[in-house]
Design an enzyme around this catalytic site. Structure first.
Site, PDB file in Angstrom:
ATOM      1  N   ASP A 452       0.769  -1.269   0.268  1.00 44.19           N
ATOM      2  CA  ASP A 452       0.266   0.078  -0.077  1.00 44.19           C
ATOM      3  C   ASP A 452       0.864   1.099   0.085  1.00 44.19           C
ATOM      4  O   ASP A 452       0.231   2.353   0.023  1.00 44.19           O
ATOM      5  CB  ASP A 452      -0.910  -0.076   1.387  1.00 44.19           C
ATOM      6  CG  ASP A 452      -1.996  -1.155   1.198  1.00 44.19           C
ATOM      7  OD1 ASP A 452      -1.724  -2.193   0.529  1.00 44.19           O
ATOM      8  OD2 ASP A 452      -2.983  -0.843   1.810  1.00 44.19           O
ATOM      9  N   GLU A 521      -5.751  -5.658  -6.043  1.00 42.75           N
ATOM     10  CA  GLU A 521      -6.619  -6.202  -4.787  1.00 42.75           C
ATOM     11  C   GLU A 521      -7.705  -5.531  -4.934  1.00 42.75           C
ATOM     12  O   GLU A 521      -8.097  -4.424  -4.409  1.00 42.75           O
ATOM     13  CB  GLU A 521      -5.945  -6.261  -3.634  1.00 42.75           C
ATOM     14  CG  GLU A 521      -5.290  -4.923  -3.055  1.00 42.75           C
ATOM     15  CD  GLU A 521      -4.738  -4.857  -1.572  1.00 42.75           C
ATOM     16  OE1 GLU A 521      -3.658  -5.536  -1.494  1.00 42.75           O
ATOM     17  OE2 GLU A 521      -5.352  -4.455  -0.661  1.00 42.75           O
TER      18      GLU A 521
END
Length: 876
Positions: A452, A521
């Site tokens: 991330d 994702e």
């Protein structure tokens, strides 16, 4: 050399073999490795002594827990029945965090008979979580300043510490905190392991060798793309002199019958790389090589490299590895990360992997899961900060499933501003150790050094230098999010959600998580298993509150964002009608799971060939569960396949006809490398009462490794508010190659993008699918027959809609049971399921499962549907 004691102290196994069984074994000779098969484990609160005492042979550990070779503290306590069934209800809360705020000891005694000239090395094939002290026979081998982090591997020369007769090893594992340690974290994937995975999760081994050890055997095959007619194979190994004198060794071996031989002279303690390549071994230029492919593109042949170091007349060490000849490259295609395998663009359609919550290794369970993945048609698995043990990669190699590895988010791994010199060192060691461990596997696709976030320049350099030392030759990506790093630049990936419910049309819009670029994702959140599965881990009270969408569900997430069914339930009510109770909710959940999961993969398949904004990859969040939950999986914790799985399986068929929710277009997607001509798309529309409203046939040639549009869905007048579309792809002889059924609405789902969050785009309008609740009663007849095939049984189920009034038999599910009224046989690989038939139609389904899983009972098939009563079919 080291000998076995008590029948199970040490087990000699080849490197990367399966976990040992604990059976007696011969003493390891040079070139062999002995894995410690089990440990005694105890809290330091119960053991006031230090390592200089605990690691002395004869120390009393009779009251300690006996645990497996790879066992975190929590895994060991669960195995010893400390907390009961930690999967059920809220039993996991019985383990309090306080138990794991102190170190825990691991201890093992063994016997040895050291031989002159033999060197023994203690190997840690992964770190100790969070850090460890290592002791042997009262002497500290390494401390917590050295053994730090989950992934760095270590090797220590313990030749001088071994004694003839009894020996003891002890490892002290320190408390773990994923926010402060480079360890392993489950974030919001499930409830968290109370020990935070403290302890050992990979093998500890003793390796023997003579004067020269062989380490880091690696092999690569270079293809002159686009040609696959030859391959230049290079094999390297590090030869290490373990002595204080110069030594000469003969390094010999084979690759696929090709003889390898080199003489290497080593100074005292010197390590030198020995290289075999076409330059010094011409036979390593291989004509017509057996090229390895992902399973959707071709076969998975493997090569073996075996080497031996001989000093004088004695074998000093051996090494072997498997590898595949293939090449992976990547590029940015209109901003999206595109991977190619052997020169062919490879559309990634995969899922995010969850390791077991307590990091337990169950090889049969892992193999079962990978079989479900391949059976679903999914071609890639992403491992976000959960690199598995070696056997996982071996299985992926054999099955042709690609693997995308890298670090995790939301933990110390991405708290870059807090990194000190030790963190930088451990991060680099982690990257180098993991890259060395997996680099030979042809299933590897790439390495993400951020999830991330993207590492800053200094840390990026540490990672890249580490990967270069490991001779990593696959793509390296800065982040799974659209965040660049100084050297690597743009990752070509996006992480813009969703992580919670979205209707099928969401995936076709070229916004946020829609089908364009590479979505690293994304997924629609709740995936409710069938009721039989829910009862395995939910209490009656838990089941009763499923219809309360504002109730906190322990078997959702530990975070407030995902611990309630919330707007997933609102959408279920508005689209399908308010469930009458938990049973009805579960029934309707399968419909919602099926349609949106199918749409996610179909949208990326369709837009793979979009010239302006191509879809290059998608990772479904997530593939599986670490612990039983009701969200983020395509098959459940107990390996049961429900609506979520079969929606994805339908979308991932290799030659597939599909509908588009955005523009009503039809498309044929072909993941094969050859064009397929002479096909027809047959589209039929039905009202909910079974009335046929339209039928059209359209010729099509399926584009190789891509998609092609085939017009739009007919729009006849008089469609009911809920209606059906059946798509069939046939060959020139009329044989049905693919079949796909949609339940649709004349009212569209709409989205309010202006109110999007990082995990969800809310709906502003809902499709009307409530007509499914008032379908006329349907009827099916069927037969079932079973045949034994080796260790497996294959059950063939034939279903026929025998209704006389035009009624559809909707969403019919078949299960194989352990005798009449028995439990479902799991896992089972079904060719298809949740199928829909119109009067006169017959479909044949096949189910494959281990015969032993019947438990001696005769197989029985149960089949029933949304509007079809359950039937029992003997299947002997």
């Amino acid at each position: 050399m080291v000998a076995a004691v008590l029948g199970s102290a040490l087990v000699t196994v080849p490197t990367a073999a399966a976990p040992p069984s604990g059976a007696p074994a011969a003493a390891p000779a040079p070139g062999q490795v002995s894995t410690i098969p089990d440990w005694r484990m105890q809290s330091s609160r119960q053991v006031p002594a230090g390592g200089d005492t605990v690691s002395v042979p004869g120390f009393g550990d009779g009251g300690w827990y006996q645990v497996a070779a790879r066992s975190t503290v929590m895994a060991g306590l669960v195995a010893n029945g400390r907390y009961g069934d930690v999967n059920h209800g809220e039993n996991l809360k019985r383990a309090t965090r306080d138990e794991f705020t102190v170190p825990w000891w691991y201890r093992k005694e063994f016997t040895a008979d050291p031989a002159a000239g033999t060197h023994t090395f203690l190997k840690l094939n992964g770190g100790v979580i969070s850090r460890g002290e290592v002791w042997l026979n009262g002497t500290r081998v390494a401390g917590t300043d050295d053994v730090v982090g989950a992934y760095p591997t270590h090797e220590f020369d313990v030749t001088a510490l071994l004694r003839k007769g009894n020996n003891a090893i002890a490892i002290k594992a320190m408390p773990a905190d994923p926010q402060n340690d480079l360890a392993i974290h489950f974030i919001d994937w499930s409830q968290l392991p109370p020990d935070r995975n403290q302890g050992l999760f990979r093998d500890v081994q003793l390796a023997g060798s003579g004067a020269v050890s062989l380490r880091r055997l690696r092999a690569d095959g270079d293809l002159p793309l686009p040609s696959l007619d030859r391959a230049d194979v290079t094999v390297k190994v590090d030869a290490r002199n373990n002595t204080a004198q110069p030594v000469t060794a003969e390094v010999t071996g084979t690759v696929d019958g090709i003889a390898l031989t080199r003489t290497v002279s080593l100074a005292a303690r010197e390590t030198r790389t020995v290289t075999f390549s076409p330059a010094n071994t011409p036979a390593l230029r291989i004509d017509r090589p057996r090229v390895w492919w992902p399973f959707s593109m071709g076969a998975q042949p493997m090569y073996e490299a075996r080497l031996r170091a001989t000093v004088g007349a004695a074998v000093s060490d051996t090494a072997h590895t498997s590898f595949g000849i293939r090449e992976v490259t990547s590029r940015l295609n209109k901003g999206g990360r595109e991977f190619s395998v052997n020169g062919k663009p490879f559309l990634v359609r995969g899922g995010g992997w969850a390791s077991d919550l307590f990091l337990r290794t169950d090889l049969r369970r892992i193999e079962d899961q990978l079989k479900l993945v391949r059976g679903m048609g999914m071609n890639t698995i992403r491992l976000e900060g959960k690199p598995e043990n070696d056997e996982f990669y071996d299985l992926a190699d054999r099955m042709g499933i690609m693997l995308l590895t890298g670090w995790e988010c939301c933990s110390k791994w991405e708290k870059y501003s807090s990194f000190d010199a030790e963190d930088n060192r451990v991060a680099g060691q982690s990257a180098e150790s993991e890259a060395r461990r997996v680099r030979n596997h042809p299933s590897m696709l790439g390495f993400l050094i951020g999830s991330d976030a993207a590492p800053p320049g200094g840390l990026e350099k540490i990672y890249l230098d580490a990967l270069r030392r490991a001779e990593w030759n696959l793509p390296v990506v800065s982040s799974a999010k659209a965040l660049s790093s100084p050297q690597l630049g743009s990752p070509g990936m996006k992480m813009e959600g969703p992580y919670w419910w979205e209707p099928p049309v969401y995936w076709y819009n070229e916004r946020l998580g829609g089908a364009f670029g590479f979505a690293s994702e994304i997924g629609p959140g709740p995936t409710i298993p069938e009721m039989e599965e829910l009862r395995k881990f939910l209490t009656p009270g838990d089941i009763a509150k499923l219809t309360d969408y504002n109730a906190t569900q322990y078997h959702l997430a530990p975070t407030g964002t995902f611990n309630k069914l919330s707007f997933w339930g609102t959408a279920l009510d508005d689209r399908y009608g308010r469930p009458a109770g938990p049973e009805d909710l579960v029934r309707k959940a399968q419909l919602a799971n099926y349609e949106t999961n199918r749409a996610q993969f179909e949208a990326f398949g369709r837009d793979w060939s979009d010239a302006n904004k191509p879809a290059t990859g998608v990772i479904y969040w997530m593939l599986n569960n670490a612990w039983p939950t009701m969200y983020w999986h395509l098959y459940d914790y107990y390996l049961a396949t429900a609506g979520s799985y079969f929606g994805a399986k339908t979308a991932l068929r290799p030659l597939h006809v599909q509908y588009s929710y955005d523009d009503r277009s039809l498309a044929v997607v072909n993941t094969g490398l050859e064009q397929v001509g002479g096909l027809n798309v047959v589209v039929t529309l039905f009202n909910a009462d079974g009335t046929e409203k339209a039928r059209e046939t359209r010729p099509v040639t399926a584009r190789a490794n891509g998609s092609v549009r085939v017009g739009t869905l007919p729009q006849p007048p008089g469609l009911s508010s809920t209606y059906f579309a059946r798509l069939q792809l046939t060959d020139a002889a009329g044989k049905v190659l693919d079949r796909n059924v949609y339940w649709l609405s004349t009212k569209a789902d709409t989205l309010d993008y202006g109110k999007s969050t990082w995990y969800h785009t809310p709906q502003s309008g809902y499709a009307d699918l409530k007509g499914l609740g008032s379908l006329p009663k349907g009827s099916v007849t069927g037969t079932a027959k079973s045949t034994v095939e080796g260790e497996n049984t294959r059950t063939t189920v034939t279903l026929t809609n025998d209704a006389g009034g035009g009624q559809v038999a909707f969403f019919v599910r078949a299960t194989v049971r352990k005798g009449q009224g028995g439990a479902e046989v799991l896992p089972t690989d079904w060719s298809d399921n949740y199928v829909t038939l119109w009067p006169g139609e017959t479909l044949t389904l096949t189910a494959t499962y281990r015969t032993a899983d019947l438990g001696g009972a005769a197989p029985v098939v149960e089949a029933g549907g949304y509007n079809v009563d359950k039937r029992v079919l003997p299947a002997g």
